[in-house]
Write an enzyme that holds these catalytic residues in place. Structure first.
Site, PDB file in Angstrom:
ATOM      1  N   VAL A   1       3.018   1.120  -4.854  1.00 17.01           N
ATOM      2  CA  VAL A   1       3.050   1.906  -6.085  1.00 17.01           C
ATOM      3  C   VAL A   1       4.314   2.773  -6.107  1.00 17.01           C
ATOM      4  O   VAL A   1       4.665   3.388  -5.098  1.00 17.01           O
ATOM      5  CB  VAL A   1       1.798   2.812  -6.180  1.00 17.01           C
TER       6      VAL A   1
ATOM      7  N   MET B   1       0.799  -1.215   0.000  1.00 15.02           N
ATOM      8  CA  MET B   1       0.000   0.000   0.000  1.00 15.02           C
ATOM      9  C   MET B   1       0.835   1.270   0.000  1.00 15.02           C
ATOM     10  O   MET B   1       0.272   2.348  -0.177  1.00 15.02           O
ATOM     11  CB  MET B   1      -0.871   0.010   1.252  1.00 15.02           C
ATOM     12  N   PRO B   2       2.139   1.162   0.211  1.00 12.62           N
ATOM     13  CA  PRO B   2       2.930   2.411   0.215  1.00 12.62           C
ATOM     14  C   PRO B   2       2.931   3.061  -1.165  1.00 12.62           C
ATOM     15  O   PRO B   2       2.649   2.390  -2.169  1.00 12.62           O
ATOM     16  CB  PRO B   2       4.348   1.951   0.567  1.00 12.62           C
ATOM     17  N   TYR B   3       3.258   4.339  -1.156  1.00  9.59           N
ATOM     18  CA  TYR B   3       3.372   5.091  -2.401  1.00  9.59           C
ATOM     19  C   TYR B   3       4.743   5.769  -2.387  1.00  9.59           C
ATOM     20  O   TYR B   3       5.071   6.494  -1.441  1.00  9.59           O
ATOM     21  CB  TYR B   3       2.258   6.140  -2.487  1.00  9.59           C
TER      22      TYR B   3
END
Lengths: 67, 67, 67, 67, 67, 67
Positions: free
Chosen positions: E41, E1-3
């Site tokens: 992402v 879920m990190p960006y």
């Protein structure tokens, strides 16, 4: 001279882990692109789980549901 | 209509200094590009020194070493 | 060490104007916060008028209407 | 796979309103572009009114003046 | 879920190097924080050297001066 | 006064779809938070599939594999 921004939820991110992210992201830019680490900036944004959404719902809700 | 984002470490940034940054950045867009100040947005992000890295290490570590 | 991001529409922004924005934004950080210009980064994003919206409509549409 | 970032001032934004923003922004990407909601990320940044400027002044100042 | 967002100048960044940056940044989040790579992402922004400033001048100017 | 940034891959995003994203995102801020649409800014970033990564690989690679 690169600028890297890492956005993550604020769940158990210790100062040691932040230092590891900064070290690793800087090294990545050195290894892949030959960038100068002295001017490579890394900024970590920790985001409250109420403020992060995926699949249309907050991470707070997903954590309660065990996702 | 421009959007300006200023990211700095959270070290002694008083409300007066923030107001000066906002006033100055807006005026810069007016002076250089003739933009309308009424719709010029400036957002200041203050970042913890644990979360800001340069040269592969956190600013917290650098401050302790007198850098 | 600050990072400044300036987002503007891509309408007649010459290299000279970009250089003036970069010089001015860097000087602002020096004047207001005493930051070191050598590690102050400024990034300008030029955005197509189809991709910039205000008041719920694209800038392309607003320009055609003389707004 | 889209990434949406919403920046707003931190004035009375309840968890319910945040959930509504996340749900609505995700649905917008599904409706307009047919994106997969499962990998659509929405991040909300709440910004202190001292740190948000418009028309060359802070929102804090504008609120005091009834703007 | 990190960006993760990586901003670099658009100087000889081949598709292979971009793929290496994406692979490396994703692995970093897995290694340090145990994040799920499937929803991690990474977005790379390539910036024209006219639009990137450091030390108050554009990278275009610095490259001409051999910096 | 809100600022919304939508990042998507540059795959068949017509001007009409961009206008719909801008209209919809602005209306969302009006509906959920009662924001003034006149000063609500939406910026769409279209990103090359070489520059967007998920699950550790570029979208270019994933599209070739039919993902």
């Amino acid at each position: 001279m690169p600028y890297v921004n890492i956005k993550i939820t604020n769940e158990d991110v210790t100062p040691e882990k932040k230092a590891a992210l900064i070290k690793g992201a800087t090294q990545l830019l050195v290894d892949v692109l030959g960038k100068n680490p002295a001017t490579t900036v890394v900024v970590i944004d920790e985001v409250d789980t109420d403020n992060w959404g995926i699949a249309g719902e907050t991470v707070t809700k997903r954590r309660k549901e065990g996702k």
